[in-house]
Write an enzyme that holds these catalytic residues in place. Structure first.
Site, PDB file in Angstrom:
ATOM      1  N   GLU A   1       2.970 -22.566  19.134  1.00 27.36           N
ATOM      2  CA  GLU A   1       3.419 -24.084  19.163  1.00 27.36           C
ATOM      3  C   GLU A   1       5.198 -23.922  18.956  1.00 27.36           C
ATOM      4  O   GLU A   1       5.618 -24.695  18.057  1.00 27.36           O
ATOM      5  CB  GLU A   1       2.857 -24.961  18.024  1.00 27.36           C
ATOM      6  CG  GLU A   1       1.376 -25.006  18.048  1.00 27.36           C
ATOM      7  CD  GLU A   1       0.869 -25.907  16.840  1.00 27.36           C
ATOM      8  OE1 GLU A   1      -0.226 -26.619  17.016  1.00 27.36           O
ATOM      9  OE2 GLU A   1       1.490 -25.536  15.578  1.00 27.36           O
TER      10      GLU A   1
HETATM   11  C1  TNX Z   1      -2.645 -26.286  14.984  1.00 24.77           C
HETATM   12  S1  TNX Z   1      -3.285 -24.190  16.963  1.00 24.77           S
HETATM   13  C2  TNX Z   1      -1.994 -25.326  14.523  1.00 24.77           C
HETATM   14  C3  TNX Z   1      -1.464 -25.263  12.995  1.00 24.77           C
HETATM   15  C4  TNX Z   1      -1.874 -26.669  12.448  1.00 24.77           C
HETATM   16  C5  TNX Z   1      -3.400 -27.057  12.834  1.00 24.77           C
HETATM   17  C6  TNX Z   1      -3.812 -28.173  12.348  1.00 24.77           C
HETATM   18  C7  TNX Z   1      -2.299 -23.302  15.904  1.00 24.77           C
HETATM   19  C8  TNX Z   1      -2.419 -21.879  16.087  1.00 24.77           C
HETATM   20  N1  TNX Z   1      -1.660 -24.027  15.030  1.00 24.77           N
HETATM   21  O1  TNX Z   1       0.054 -25.269  12.873  1.00 24.77           O
HETATM   22  O2  TNX Z   1      -1.885 -26.506  10.970  1.00 24.77           O
HETATM   23  O3  TNX Z   1      -3.249 -27.125  14.278  1.00 24.77           O
HETATM   24  O4  TNX Z   1      -5.283 -28.400  12.611  1.00 24.77           O
END
Ligand code: TNX
Length: 510
Positions: A303
């Site tokens: 992200e």
């Molecule tokens: C996605 S998918 C994240 C996290 C969040 C989570 C909450 C991924 C690798 N990262 O940063 O905590 O969703 O469900």
């Protein structure tokens, strides 16, 4: 229904059969007889369980078993060659109990099956076990859980309690998400403000906290004693607000942002092609690598919405090379597969849930092209912070949520990304992110019972691929075994959600 589905063991063993005849009875004076390297250590763990759960006090002896003893035998020829790493056999007759394995890990997993077969009333009633034979080995070498200690911090004793609960399911990796926007949770000698400032709070303004090197080592050792490998994650270049807030010189502006206690993602990034940042990465990776005996060091890469596409590629090439230079295999979320410059063997963690799979599928395959493998964490099945039900007060609702116990069970790792089969899948992992989860009891109620489903997906034999996965997996059989496991969780004080799909016994009703 085959016998293996009737025996109350999760994950379901490869082969299990009830035998005719009298049960085993644990009589006063019974001992644990050990033979082979590591058997005494596994016996000590079993003895401790029998003392705390069943108030039985067994001696460990280095001599052949007598009638009524529990034997733990570790020798190469106890399993087939293919199953030496973690396979085991378990035989229970009126004569005694015998666990055979080629490794101490295998014997320990045999002990976990045995624990599930011991009646929960064992402290007051005679401890009897029906006669049976089990031969078992895992489908995947990596069965993982991930605990996000960055959003809400969990103390070393809470992490150890969590390790105790996951090993009952033969989960053998614990990924600790140590850093994120909301907090930096591991002390770094060469960058002390990361914890002095960056660990001082957490999600929702919670108290924060961090592990000293000694505390982190004690977690690693506690895990290793129970055949669990700790996988530390330092998330970068995004998810880094806590670091940016601790050191102004890591910011393009030279000004540190405020600490962050909200739940947004994607707003922070480390600088790329910056000498201070390069030194920072090298220092934090070196220190954490030196505390980590396990092979993997996870550097996130997820992200990164505030890092340009070009910067991201250069960052990942550099950061993964630094991890390799400190003797560790880099691991990262599937976005890291955008890079074609990964050190050989880099491990990807696949979390996408969207269908059709789109670019994430190619990113997953990119790890394989570069000599690595993939851990499957499809977020619609295994993200254990996703709510169980509409309107739950705790948990997030994305990734096709709610995620029911059926959703966590009715999927298969080799049917997610076309072209990615068992040979290139290291295993499965279920993360629990903690933006909304503040206590270890809340963590447990999100994790259990769903982790039991994920553990079975990772350990038990693959379902026949001629059928849709919903038909190939026997949910009702799993539900029956899970009801039995609920009694053990209740007895052990492990919190879990009484989801309505499972016929929990009266004794475990809240
Ligand atoms: C996605 S998918 C994240 C996290 C969040 C989570 C909450 C991924 C690798 N990262 O940063 O905590 O969703 O469900």
């Amino acid at each position: 229904m085959s016998a293996s589905e009737i025996l109350p063991i999760i994950p379901r063993p490869v082969d299990a059969e009830s035998l005719e005849g009298a049960p085993f009875v644990l009589a006063p004076g019974a001992r644990v007889s050990v033979a082979g390297v590591g058997a005494a250590h596994v016996a000590d763990l079993l003895v401790a369980e029998l003392a705390s759960d069943c108030r039985r006090d067994l001696a460990v002896v280095h001599e052949p078993p007598a009638h009524g003893d529990i034997a733990i035998v570790i020798a190469d020829d106890e399993t087939s060659e293919a199953d030496r790493a973690e396979g085991y056999s378990l035989a229970v007759t009126a004569e005694g109990v015998r666990i055979g394995a080629a490794s101490a890990a295998g014997a320990f997993w045999g002990v976990q099956s045995l624990r599930q077969l011991i009646p929960v009333e064992c402290a007051s009633d005679p401890l009897t076990i029906r006669p049976l034979i089990v031969r078992d080995h895992p489908r995947f070498g990596y069965r993982g859980a991930m605990l996000d200690v960055a959003r809400h911090f969990f103390a070393p004793d809470e992490v150890k309690r969590f390790i105790d609960a996951i090993v009952l399911l033969k989960v053998n990796h614990l990924h600790l998400h140590l850093t994120d926007d909301q907090g930096w949770r591991i002390h770094i000698e060469s960058w002390p403000e990361l914890t002095a400032h960056g660990a001082s709070t957490g999600s929702d303004g919670s108290a924060g906290g961090f592990y000293t090197h000694d505390e982190f080592r004690s977690i690693v050792e506690y895990a290793a004693d129970r055949f669990v490998t700790i996988v530390p994650e330092l998330d970068m270049p995004g998810h880094t607000n806590a670091a940016l807030a601790s050191y102004p010189e890591l910011n393009a502006s030279g000004v540190a942002p405020a600490l962050y206690t909200g739940s947004n993602v994607g707003f922070s990034t480390l600088l790329v092609d910056d000498e201070t940042t390069d030194r920072f990465i090298d220092d934090v990776v070196r220190e954490v690598a030196s505390l980590t005996p396990g092979p993997y060091l996870h550097i996130g890469g997820d992200e990164c919405l505030s890092t340009s596409a070009d910067d991201f590629l250069r960052f990942i090439a550099k950061a993964t090379a630094i991890v390799a230079s400190h003797g560790k295999t880099p691991a990262g979320w599937h976005e890291m597969g955008k890079s074609a410059d990964l050190p050989e063997g880099t491990v990807g963690q696949y979390w996408d849930f969207t269908v059709p799979r789109g670019s994430s599928a190619d990113e997953a395959l990119s790890f394989v092209r570069q000599g690595g493998a993939v851990i499957m964490s499809p977020s619609n099945a295994v993200y254990l912070d996703i709510v169980y039900d509409e309107g739950d007060a705790i948990g997030q609702d994305w990734a096709d949520g709610p995620t029911t116990i059926r959703d966590a069970y009715l999927w298969d790792p080799s049917r997610i990304v076309p072209g990615l089969g068992d040979a290139h899948i290291l295993g499965v992992e279920a993360p629990v992110w903690t933006e909304t989860i503040a206590t270890i009891g809340e963590v447990e109620r999100m994790v259990f019972p769903r982790l039991a489903a994920v553990a079975e997906v990772g350990w038990s034999t693959a379902p026949a691929d001629t059928e849709p996965v919903e038909a190939a997996r026997d949910f009702d059989g799993f539900a029956g075994r899970l009801a039995a496991l609920g009694e053990h969780w209740s007895a052990a004080g492990t919190e879990f959600r009484r989801v309505p799909e499972i016929p929990w016994r009266e004794s475990v009703r809240a």
